[in-house]
Design an enzyme around this catalytic site. Structure first.
Site, PDB file in Angstrom:
ATOM      1  N   ARG A 176       5.440  44.107   9.504  1.00 55.17           N
ATOM      2  CA  ARG A 176       4.713  44.904  10.486  1.00 55.17           C
ATOM      3  C   ARG A 176       3.390  44.217  10.819  1.00 55.17           C
ATOM      4  O   ARG A 176       3.048  43.179  10.247  1.00 55.17           O
ATOM      5  CB  ARG A 176       4.453  46.319   9.959  1.00 55.17           C
ATOM      6  CG  ARG A 176       3.635  46.396   8.683  1.00 55.17           C
ATOM      7  CD  ARG A 176       3.653  47.811   8.118  1.00 55.17           C
ATOM      8  NE  ARG A 176       2.861  47.940   6.904  1.00 55.17           N
ATOM      9  CZ  ARG A 176       2.867  49.017   6.125  1.00 55.17           C
ATOM     10  NH1 ARG A 176       3.615  50.056   6.451  1.00 55.17           N
ATOM     11  NH2 ARG A 176       2.127  49.078   5.029  1.00 55.17           N
ATOM     12  N   THR A 213      -0.246  43.069  10.744  1.00 55.07           N
ATOM     13  CA  THR A 213      -1.171  42.945   9.621  1.00 55.07           C
ATOM     14  C   THR A 213      -2.602  42.648  10.054  1.00 55.07           C
ATOM     15  O   THR A 213      -3.519  42.712   9.236  1.00 55.07           O
ATOM     16  CB  THR A 213      -0.724  41.818   8.667  1.00 55.07           C
ATOM     17  OG1 THR A 213      -0.803  40.555   9.345  1.00 55.07           O
ATOM     18  CG2 THR A 213       0.685  42.061   8.163  1.00 55.07           C
ATOM     19  N   ARG A 259       2.839  41.190  25.472  1.00 52.52           N
ATOM     20  CA  ARG A 259       3.672  40.064  25.043  1.00 52.52           C
ATOM     21  C   ARG A 259       4.884  39.830  25.938  1.00 52.52           C
ATOM     22  O   ARG A 259       5.399  38.712  25.974  1.00 52.52           O
ATOM     23  CB  ARG A 259       4.148  40.300  23.604  1.00 52.52           C
ATOM     24  CG  ARG A 259       3.019  40.340  22.585  1.00 52.52           C
ATOM     25  CD  ARG A 259       3.528  40.764  21.216  1.00 52.52           C
ATOM     26  NE  ARG A 259       2.438  40.903  20.263  1.00 52.52           N
ATOM     27  CZ  ARG A 259       1.932  39.903  19.548  1.00 52.52           C
ATOM     28  NH1 ARG A 259       2.426  38.695  19.672  1.00 52.52           N
ATOM     29  NH2 ARG A 259       0.943  40.113  18.699  1.00 52.52           N
ATOM     30  N   CYS A 278      -1.189  34.417   5.998  1.00 50.39           N
ATOM     31  CA  CYS A 278      -0.920  35.811   5.626  1.00 50.39           C
ATOM     32  C   CYS A 278       0.323  35.844   4.748  1.00 50.39           C
ATOM     33  O   CYS A 278       1.394  35.394   5.165  1.00 50.39           O
ATOM     34  CB  CYS A 278      -0.720  36.640   6.883  1.00 50.39           C
ATOM     35  SG  CYS A 278       0.007  38.275   6.604  1.00 50.39           S
ATOM     36  N   CYS A 303       3.263  37.791   6.238  1.00 49.51           N
ATOM     37  CA  CYS A 303       3.849  37.023   7.336  1.00 49.51           C
ATOM     38  C   CYS A 303       4.625  35.830   6.786  1.00 49.51           C
ATOM     39  O   CYS A 303       5.686  35.467   7.315  1.00 49.51           O
ATOM     40  CB  CYS A 303       2.760  36.542   8.290  1.00 49.51           C
ATOM     41  SG  CYS A 303       1.720  37.859   8.972  1.00 49.51           S
TER      42      CYS A 303
END
Length: 557
Positions: free
Chosen positions: A173, A175, A273, A380, A383
């Site tokens: 999700r 972050t 996006r 991350c 990620c």
């Protein structure tokens, strides 16, 4: 002039749903399939069963090394955001059958049977003993052969740095991970590993629409269409994976960061996006590439069915009844995948001269192998986890598609080892990666509905809409210096009503209309209401506005 600006604004907002999805329909390039067939098959048949399977113990625990150093550049620091963290499992949280060394390819019983059969086949031989050096050489050859088939780097499951992670407790999700580090990751993937010359500019560079608004975008797509089908397909796979990740971030977005976090769909983020205008026409192309990726991974699941049908294969967790039930569910899903009527034809790939085809295949394998290494450069940790899993899953799908002969040669009995094998790590990555793609297709249906709801909200009676818009920025609607009766009446209402209007009518206008315009409105109407009330209103608008502000294109992971 102000009326023209208003009409343009309504045009932008009113057609956002069609601009995201207008081109996401009909037949896909290089395929005999269409978007609508995939939507119906995935959303109504496959998606619900697949989600049930992925919640089982065998597929929810993934072993991964998140501490590998980046092999290409120095990663100065890791993301310090709270939501970037990954919580590994303690040993007692992972089923014993998964932690045992016999789970990788066979059950302990099957391994024992295979060893006995292999020994029996050697009875009567003059000398079957091997020196330690020869045994080590054979193991190295076997390992080399296995590595030569892989399209991605597989973490060493025996490494002390590898840890089990519960994927259900560490969901993919938003972050907050963003900035130049993220841009470097995707730029390295596209610019250095997708066979694109540096002179051809990729559309939609960060913080700029210049490359997607004119000649550069046309040049790029002209170059892409001129490539062989294999290189064109490779780019579309990477673009589809990128699109899928962006859909996940938009669908599980941090909407409210208080003591109880609220996650949900961020329509503005999705539009940022994938809207055709906001992405210079690239958004719908990315969504079509997502469907292409779905077809590739679906085809791999259909092709690998014989491997999972082997009697020796079990989803081994140490709980026999559950293991058998989940294997049956897995086989149902794979049979369903096989029944899909419009599969991608992988025989269209590498169909030319054998020598040239073999070199091209190896070039693509090495390029994807390189992309899987780039995942260790993601700052991350969450990620990185999902990036590694999804690249490994796609790499496993490619391995399956290009191992057709080995799969066809799988033994029908358990008296010898098969030439084609998958580790548990590859199996978990394959199904979870496809689960992510399947979820993205399902989320597109949700975003279609949300965008349609927004449009219906905006199509309410004119008076209701005028009240709301005049409260934000009457200068766009009323040319006269005198405040309209509606604006004057609204300026005297309590602050709570203003804030409620922003939340009620969605984040679209809040993300489109600037704070300076709101301040201009309050200066003009200050003479008609208490000054302190408008100061509070400006602060409230700033809070709401910044909470809904679209993120920069630099955060594109």
């Amino acid at each position: 002039m102000k009326l023209v600006v208003f009409l343009l604004l309504l045009q932008v907002l009113g057609s956002a749903d069609s601009r995201c999805f207008c081109q996401v329909t009909g037949e896909l390039d290089d395929c005999a399939c269409d978007v609508e067939t995939i939507d119906g098959f995935n959303n109504e048949r496959l998606f619900p069963r697949l989600q049930t399977l992925l919640e089982s113990d065998y597929f929810r625990f993934y072993k991964v090394n998140l501490n590998k150093p980046c092999p290409f550049w120095t990663v100065n620091s890791h993301c310090g955001v709270r939501d970037c963290a990954v919580k590994p499992c303690s040993p007692n949280e992972v089923p014993e059958g998964i932690r045992s060394p016999s789970h990788n390819k066979y059950s302990a019983e099957a391994n024992k049977q295979l060893d006995e059969c292999e020994k029996a086949q050697h009875l009567g031989a003059v000398d079957i003993s091997l020196s330690d050096e020869t045994r080590e050489a054979l193991l190295n050859w076997s390992k080399h052969d296995d590595e030569a088939e892989r399209f991605c780097v597989v973490d060493d499951e025996e490494s002390p740095d590898s840890q089990y992670v519960d994927l259900l407790l560490n969901p993919e999700r938003f972050t907050g991970y963003r900035g130049p580090d993220v841009w470097q990751i995707w730029n390295s993937i596209y610019e250095e590993n997708c066979f694109k010359p540096y002179t051809v500019k990729r559309p939609l560079m960060p913080n700029s629409l210049r490359s997607s608004s004119g000649g550069e975008a046309r040049t790029f797509h002209s170059w892409l269409e001129g490539q062989c089908v294999e290189k064109r397909a490779f780019y579309r796979l990477i673009s589809g994976l990128h699109a899928s990740i962006n859909i996940h971030l938009s669908a599980r977005y941090l909407l409210e960061d208080s003591w109880l976090q609220k996650w949900g769909h961020n329509v503005s983020e999705f539009r940022q996006r994938f809207d055709a205008e906001l992405t210079g026409g690239e958004g719908p192309k990315r969504l079509r590439n997502l469907y292409f990726l779905y077809l590739i991974e679906l085809r791999a699941l259909a092709k690998v069915l014989p491997f999972f049908q082997q009697p020796s294969f079990r989803l081994y967790t140490g709980r026999p009844e559950e293991d058998q039930k989940h294997k049956e569910l897995l086989l149902q899903i794979l049979q369903m995948a096989k029944s899909f009527p419009l599969h991608f034809d992988e025989n269209s790939l590498f169909a030319g001269d054998k020598k040239d085809a073999a070199k091209l295949k190896e070039d693509i394998r090495l390029a994807f192998l390189n992309i899987s290494r780039i995942m260790d450069c993601v700052g991350c940790f969450k990620c990185r986890l999902w990036g590694k899993l999804q690249t490994q899953g796609l790499g496993t799908a490619l391995k399956i598609l290009f191992s057709e002969r080995q799969i066809e040669a799988l033994p029908t009995s358990s008296d010898r080892r098969p030439s084609f094998q998958l580790s548990r790590q590859e199996i978990v990555a394959l199904l979870n990666a496809f689960g992510r793609i399947s979820t993205s297709i399902r989320e597109l249906k949700n975003f279609r509905s949300l965008l349609e709801e927004e449009r219906s909200e905006r199509n309410r009676p004119t008076e209701t809409k005028a009240v709301f818009c005049s409260d934000i920025c009457p200068s766009l609607f009323f040319v006269s210096d005198k405040p309209s009766p509606i604006a004057a009446a609204r300026s005297a209402e309590p602050l709570l009503n203003t804030t409620q209007q922003f939340h009620l009518h969605g984040s679209t206008l809040a993300s489109e209309i600037t704070l300076s315009a709101y301040r201009h409105h309050r200066i003009r109407t200050a003479r008609h209401a208490d000054t302190s009330t408008h100061a509070n209103g400006a602060r409230a608008f700033a809070h709401v506005y910044h909470g809904q502000q679209p993120m920069s294109n630099e955060r594109d992971s």
